[in-house]
Design an enzyme around this catalytic site. Sequence first.
Site, PDB file in Angstrom:
ATOM      1  N   ASP A  76       0.804  -1.225   0.000  1.00  0.00           N
ATOM      2  CA  ASP A  76       0.000   0.000   0.000  1.00  0.00           C
ATOM      3  C   ASP A  76       0.840   1.279   0.000  1.00  0.00           C
ATOM      4  O   ASP A  76       0.430   2.308   0.540  1.00  0.00           O
ATOM      5  CB  ASP A  76      -0.973   0.024   1.213  1.00  0.00           C
ATOM      6  CG  ASP A  76      -1.922  -1.152   1.188  1.00  0.00           C
ATOM      7  OD1 ASP A  76      -2.300  -1.593   0.086  1.00  0.00           O
ATOM      8  OD2 ASP A  76      -2.281  -1.639   2.275  1.00  0.00           O
TER       9      ASP A  76
ATOM     10  N   LYS B   2       1.870   2.270  -5.050  1.00  0.00           N
ATOM     11  CA  LYS B   2       2.434   1.755  -6.308  1.00  0.00           C
ATOM     12  C   LYS B   2       1.494   2.065  -7.470  1.00  0.00           C
ATOM     13  O   LYS B   2       1.933   2.430  -8.553  1.00  0.00           O
ATOM     14  CB  LYS B   2       2.650   0.228  -6.207  1.00  0.00           C
ATOM     15  CG  LYS B   2       3.607  -0.167  -5.084  1.00  0.00           C
ATOM     16  CD  LYS B   2       3.672  -1.669  -4.898  1.00  0.00           C
ATOM     17  CE  LYS B   2       2.404  -2.295  -4.378  1.00  0.00           C
ATOM     18  NZ  LYS B   2       2.032  -1.919  -3.003  1.00  0.00           N
TER      19      LYS B   2
ATOM     20  N   GLY C 281      -4.554  -4.100  -3.865  1.00  0.00           N
ATOM     21  CA  GLY C 281      -5.537  -3.056  -4.138  1.00  0.00           C
ATOM     22  C   GLY C 281      -4.772  -1.805  -4.491  1.00  0.00           C
ATOM     23  O   GLY C 281      -4.104  -1.230  -3.632  1.00  0.00           O
ATOM     24  N   HIS C 282      -4.804  -1.411  -5.762  1.00  0.00           N
ATOM     25  CA  HIS C 282      -4.006  -0.277  -6.231  1.00  0.00           C
ATOM     26  C   HIS C 282      -4.941   0.858  -6.661  1.00  0.00           C
ATOM     27  O   HIS C 282      -5.741   0.689  -7.579  1.00  0.00           O
ATOM     28  CB  HIS C 282      -3.118  -0.705  -7.408  1.00  0.00           C
ATOM     29  CG  HIS C 282      -2.099  -1.740  -7.024  1.00  0.00           C
ATOM     30  ND1 HIS C 282      -1.203  -2.282  -7.901  1.00  0.00           N
ATOM     31  CD2 HIS C 282      -1.823  -2.315  -5.818  1.00  0.00           C
ATOM     32  CE1 HIS C 282      -0.430  -3.153  -7.271  1.00  0.00           C
ATOM     33  NE2 HIS C 282      -0.791  -3.196  -6.009  1.00  0.00           N
TER      34      HIS C 282
ATOM     35  N   GLN D 185       1.880  -5.960  -3.389  1.00  0.00           N
ATOM     36  CA  GLN D 185       2.315  -6.170  -2.006  1.00  0.00           C
ATOM     37  C   GLN D 185       3.586  -5.358  -1.721  1.00  0.00           C
ATOM     38  O   GLN D 185       3.774  -4.311  -2.314  1.00  0.00           O
ATOM     39  CB  GLN D 185       2.524  -7.663  -1.704  1.00  0.00           C
ATOM     40  CG  GLN D 185       1.229  -8.469  -1.597  1.00  0.00           C
ATOM     41  CD  GLN D 185       0.606  -8.820  -2.932  1.00  0.00           C
ATOM     42  OE1 GLN D 185       1.254  -9.370  -3.794  1.00  0.00           O
ATOM     43  NE2 GLN D 185      -0.650  -8.501  -3.112  1.00  0.00           N
TER      44      GLN D 185
ATOM     45  N   GLY E 233       0.249  13.932  -2.722  1.00  0.00           N
ATOM     46  CA  GLY E 233      -1.208  13.842  -2.779  1.00  0.00           C
ATOM     47  C   GLY E 233      -1.590  12.700  -3.701  1.00  0.00           C
ATOM     48  O   GLY E 233      -0.753  12.224  -4.479  1.00  0.00           O
TER      49      GLY E 233
END
Length: 429
Positions: free
Chosen positions: A13, A16, A40-41, A222, A413
């Site tokens: 997290d 990436k 989860g990207h 990951q 951001g």
Amino acid sequence: MSTLVIVGAQWGDEAKGKIVDVLGNQATYVVRYSGGNNAGHTVITGGKTFKFHLLPAGILHKNTLSILAGGMAICPKALLEEIDRTREQQADLGELRISPSAHVVFPYHRLLDQLEESARGNNKIGTTSRGIGPMYTDKVQRIGIRMGEFVKPELFKKRLAEVLEFKNRLITLLGGEPVKIESLLEEYLGYAAKLAPYVSDTESVLQEAVRRDERVLFEGAQGTFLDLDHGTYPYVTSSHPTTGGACLGTGIGPRDIHNALGVCKAYTTRVGEGPFPTEQDNAVGQQIREQGHEYGTTTGRPRRCGWLDLVALRHSARINSLSGLIITRLDVLAGIPELEVCTAYDMGSGPVNYIPSTPCEWETVQAQYQTLAGWDEDISGARKWEDLPKTTQDYVRFIEEFTGVPAAILSIGPDREETIVLRPELIWG
Ligand code: GDP
Ligand code: IMO
Ligand code: MG
């Protein structure tokens, strides 16, 4: 110099997805090489938020070929839903190709993931329940079903019958309901027919691309300390997120990986169980979680938050052969007057500068800190180095000096625009 790995340098997290999106339009190929929809990207651009679990973030660039390579764990149902969902958000997507060597995740993998976690009791790993561990177990046990077999109906039926007999024995042993082959076949033959057009060789495509010096971007999933070999075992995932995993998972040789950029948050987070020496289970951790909206993209779980661990980051830089760092979420630290960074570990007999190798050492390790000055300003409007407060600049310099790795990009951001490219020469070489 045409290949670049974007690797998670911490516990996942790290942003990436955002970075792959920022660089994706510079690449001809964007390749996921490990893991599955445990990832989860998030990509935020043009007022839209995309959450990718299996599709490479490069899919948003229509001149890019997105590849799901052989090292991946692919849930066909989740992939088809994700393709539809993404098409609804943006009509013109790039092309997609799936390696016949990628392994398929079935409902019995998800069931086993849950049963195994329950059986672990207090020692649970805190998996994402996506069946990833059980699927890679099948791969290692040499009974997994790969995409190439999945899309050939007769072969798939034969393989599924063999494997299911075996799996059902295990499911029953763990107290679960055996899976019925008929309904599973009916559902999954349908998915296979829909995915078949995407499945064809990817290894030679990538090898040829490298020969032609076309740009290939490898999208890590990951993070380094979730790597099966290099992570905080056994609290790890079951694949190889590290730079080396890009070779294993795609068929590109080590000398054809030209650059590796490690994405790290300006602090540290972790989801699930396992050691986390710099965790702040207190007001500071809470402040970081709220300011950074630190809740999982895949499971929605609150992420555990803590200070930046430079001992771990330096180790990560070495494991991954990092040519540069991408430091993200610097904006989240605004308003914290003093920032601690971990510069040594104490395992009971004085400070050391390497990471533990056993679960008991990880449990006893004490982080030793150095204090750096924070900043109050909202830095999300900065677009160049000179726009950043001196204390933010000093924080970045300290990270570079400690790890010995220069920063290539800063992220201030979530939006594509909220990015400062410091050293473009480190990106593609
Ligand atoms: P990934 O798994 O490494 O792709 O990261 P995730 O998408 O799971 O989590 C990163 C989160 O941080 C997402 O919600 C992003 O939109 C967000 N994000 C990315 N870069 C920044 C940043 O520089 N600042 C802030 N505040 N959020 C960011
Ligand atoms: P991205 O790509 C953060 C963690 C899980 C759990 C452990 C094992 O978004 O950075 P698994 O389901 O893989 O068997 O769970 O690994 N984990 C992640 N944590 N980001 C991820 O992916 C993760 N993928 C798995 O929380 O601790
Ligand atoms: Mg994520």
